[in-house]
Each structure stands twice: as C-alpha cells, then as structure tokens.
Scaffold this active site. Structure first.
Site, PDB file in Angstrom:
ATOM      1  N   GLN A 187       0.806  -1.221   0.000  1.00  0.00           N
ATOM      2  CA  GLN A 187       0.000   0.000   0.000  1.00  0.00           C
ATOM      3  C   GLN A 187       0.838   1.269   0.000  1.00  0.00           C
ATOM      4  OE1 GLN A 187      -2.761  -0.253   3.318  1.00  0.00           O
ATOM      5  NE2 GLN A 187      -3.544  -2.243   2.661  1.00  0.00           N
TER       6      GLN A 187
ATOM      7  N   HIS B 185      -1.483   0.797   5.646  1.00  0.00           N
ATOM      8  CA  HIS B 185      -2.220   1.769   6.469  1.00  0.00           C
ATOM      9  C   HIS B 185      -1.425   3.054   6.707  1.00  0.00           C
ATOM     10  CE1 HIS B 185      -5.339  -1.222   8.295  1.00  0.00           C
ATOM     11  NE2 HIS B 185      -5.162  -1.405   6.988  1.00  0.00           N
TER      12      HIS B 185
ATOM     13  N   GLU C  19     -16.345   3.391   8.179  1.00  0.00           N
ATOM     14  CA  GLU C  19     -17.062   4.496   8.824  1.00  0.00           C
ATOM     15  C   GLU C  19     -17.019   5.784   8.015  1.00  0.00           C
ATOM     16  OE1 GLU C  19     -15.885   3.222  13.450  1.00  0.00           O
ATOM     17  OE2 GLU C  19     -15.251   5.153  12.627  1.00  0.00           O
TER      18      GLU C  19
ATOM     19  N   TYR D 286     -11.957   8.988  18.020  1.00  0.00           N
ATOM     20  CA  TYR D 286     -12.873   8.231  17.170  1.00  0.00           C
ATOM     21  C   TYR D 286     -12.844   6.728  17.434  1.00  0.00           C
ATOM     22  CZ  TYR D 286     -14.091  12.622  15.210  1.00  0.00           C
ATOM     23  OH  TYR D 286     -14.582  13.904  15.099  1.00  0.00           O
TER      24      TYR D 286
ATOM     25  N   TYR E  95      -9.894  -9.998  10.647  1.00  0.00           N
ATOM     26  CA  TYR E  95     -10.008 -10.828   9.444  1.00  0.00           C
ATOM     27  C   TYR E  95     -10.037 -12.315   9.787  1.00  0.00           C
ATOM     28  CZ  TYR E  95      -8.849  -6.461   7.109  1.00  0.00           C
ATOM     29  OH  TYR E  95      -8.853  -5.163   6.671  1.00  0.00           O
TER      30      TYR E  95
END
Length: 386
Positions: free
Chosen positions: A102, A164, A258, A268, A279
């Site tokens: 990523q 991430h 979200e 949050y 997972y």
C-alpha cells in the site's frame, strides 16, 4: 448498508451482531427521514474515458486553470491537460518514494494561493520496509518539473510493513492543512496514544509547524500536530464550506467502515470500539460504543473499502447536490450518501457496471464527477448526464 446515530452509552456486540459481521450480513438500520428525491434513482448518465494506462492512480486534484494533477502510487506525478485531453509525461523532481504493497505516492493538493506561489503539497511513503512513515512535502510546480522540494511533516515513529498510511489531505478555512494518518496495521493500539502520530489526523501550517490552537498543544507527551485520534486508516477527507464541516471516512477491519464528522480533539475510538471484527473472525473489541469516543454517522458492514470522497455541489446533476460520493475498492462502485446533521444513509450504489476498484472521486469545476480506477491499467473517467 448501516446507519448509526450518536449516543454516549457503552454497547457490547451482540451474538447476532457478531454473526452478521462474520458472515457479511447487513444489520437493520434505524429510521432516517429522507425525501423521495433522496431515494430516487439517478437519472441516466454517461461515462467517458479521458485517460488510461495509469498505474494504480491514487488521487486527482484540479488546478485553477482546469487542468488536473494525478498521482500514481509507484511514484509518478502527471498533469492531465483538459483542452487537449492528454496526459503529460511523469513530472520530474519528486523525492525518493518508498513503494510496494500500500506504500507509494498518495495525495497531491494545490496551495490555496496557487496562482501566486505555484506550490503543490503531496503525501507519500518514505523509508524502507523496516523503517518507513507517511511524509508530506511541498514544492514549486514548474510545468514539467518540481523545484525547491521541502519536507514539512514526517509521521513519528517509524514503522515496519507496507500498510495503512492514510495520506489524504484537505485545506481548512484558515489555510491550515489537515492530513490523515493510518495506524500502520500492526500498530493499532497506538491509535489511542497521543504520544505518536499513528491513527490520527494532524493539522499543520503550510511551513509544517503546529498551529498554536491545535487541541493538544501544551499537553504533556502529546504530539502538537494532532487534531483527532483513534482512527484506523482514513482514506477520504474533505472540508465542506457550505455546511462548514470536515467529513472523513476510514477503513474498518472485516466490517465497520465508517463516515465521521471530524471535530478537533475528539477520539474516534479505534481499536477500543469498532463495528468490525478481525479478518480471522476474532473480536477486536467487545464494544461498539464507549463514553468519550465518537460514533460514526454511518458504518458499513460488510465493508466496502472506501477510498476517495467528495460532496457534490455542482449543477449538472441537481438531484445529487449536497450528497456525498464515496469510492469503493472492494465494492467496485461509488456509493451515494445523504448526510443530514449527524446521521447519514447510503441511498444508491453507482457505476458498478465498470467492475473496477474506485480509488478517488472528485467533483470537477465543470460540474462533472471524475473517477480514478485502481489497477495496473487505471483510468481517469468523467461522468456527465446523458
């Protein structure tokens, strides 16, 4: 497609809720007052390919002249010429990009004073597999190259792995820059630790300094740039000048994606509260709500893997005005969401006929909706009425 209203009472995941998340079953949503116009299916549209051959394009940013910049995750920045309908060669001058998994080049955004200073801001992964981080730099755009490249922000601490990063950015009305940061996947507990930047949004000045009114300035052990915390991996963030809201979405694990209204100093919740599960099927937290932690205005279980976010304010699609549009990677579509106050409803899934991962969704200056598809032969697409 779920809807969550804000409350302050702790709530545990029920056995039914756990099974729904595990097997990908949608849970019922409470009532939500919307009009017939909100739920009416969109009028016919056409989708035009403006550019192709892009390698995992990640973000699209229009410039004041109507041209647009496109990032490619492996570490390329291109200019799309609107009149000529063509892509430039890769723009020279980017710093070294850590690419893989990523990791790579993420967002690009023009300065609020671009016509005067020609400055671009861009986020990217830097470092190595064993020590990398999200980085933000600025540079002067000279058409075919970048000059005076200056790093202005670096996530602390370094992490291992290639997952991430966050990396979305938006300008706030006071010309401070809001940046999203992921929690690094293997470091999720750090999202509750204000001593680092993982799992936060940060707010900085254009020179990289922390504004003196940031919410945790002067708090012992807290990073001064932090604006909010308790995030997993924010992949869409915008400022809506009409309602004066910062809106963001983030990836949940298995379930629990979200949409949130971002307010300074708020927590949050990740990973202390979540509507998703691991997972592996294991419970990450028994709680979906706890005191002092914000509730999403909408959550998706099963996950759609949201990426890219815009609030449509154009004129070509009057029935869309004020709606959110969220790209879906796993869902291979775009979701139209009606937002009213602190609740929201997913009312329509669009463009699934493309069967492509949607990485970014942008409202163009001409009122059209623009999409980036995420693959090795990615495309820039334009949506207009038919």
């Amino acid at each position: 497609m779920g809807i969550i209203s804000r409350t302050n009472q702790p709530r545990r995941i029920s056995a039914v809720g756990f099974l729904c998340a595990l097997f990908g079953i949608l849970t019922p949503s409470p009532s939500f007052p919307i009009t017939a116009a909100d739920t009416a299916l969109s009028k016919p549209y056409g989708i035009e390919t403006l550019a192709d051959g892009l390698v995992h394009p990640w973000s699209l940013a229009f410039l004041p002249d109507g041209n647009a910049l496109i990032t490619e995750r492996p570490g390329r920045l291109r200019l799309w010429f609107a009149k000529e309908q063509r892509l430039s060669a890769p723009i020279d001058g980017l710093p070294k990009i850590f690419s893989g998994g990523q990791a790579g080049l993420f967002s690009v955004i023009a300065s609020p004073h671009f016509n005067h200073d020609r400055t671009l801001f861009f986020s990217y992964a830097s470092g190595t597999t064993n020590a990398n981080r999200l980085t933000v730099a600025k540079a002067v755009f000279k058409g075919d190259k970048l000059e005076h490249v200056t790093e202005i922000f670096r996530c602390r601490p370094d992490k291992q792995g290639k997952a991430h990063y966050g990396g979305r950015m938006t300008w706030l009305p006071d010309n401070t820059l809001l940046i999203s940061l992921g929690e690094g996947y293997s470091y999720r507990e750090q999202a509750q630790n204000r001593g680092n930047h993982l799992g936060t949004t940060v707010r900085i000045e254009a020179d990289g300094s922390a504004p003196p009114d940031n919410p945790f300035i002067g708090q012992k052990g807290a990073q001064p740039e932090i604006y909010t915390y308790g995030h997993r991996n924010v992949q869409g963030v915008i400022y809506d000048p009409v309602d004066r809201l910062v809106i963001a979405h983030e990836h949940g694990p298995k379930g629990g994606d979200e949409i949130n209204i971002i307010e300074p100093g708020k927590n949050y919740g990740w990973p202390a509260i979540t509507y998703g599960i691991d997972y592996s099927g294991a419970i990450i937290s028994p709680f979906t709500e706890r005191p002092g932690m914000e509730q999403p205005v909408l959550q998706w279980t099963p996950s759609i893997a949201p990426s890219g976010l815009t609030r449509y304010r154009g004129n070509l699609f009057p029935q869309w005005r004020g709606n959110l549009f969220i790209g879906a990677l796993a869902g291979r579509s775009v979701h139209r969401v009606v937002l009213q106050g602190d609740t929201a409803r997913d009312v329509e899934t669009l463009f699934s006929e493309l069967n492509e991962r949607i990485r970014d969704v942008v409202s163009g200056p001409d009122g059209a909706l623009y999409l980036l598809t995420d693959n090795k032969k990615g495309r820039l697409l334009k949506v207009t009425p038919r």
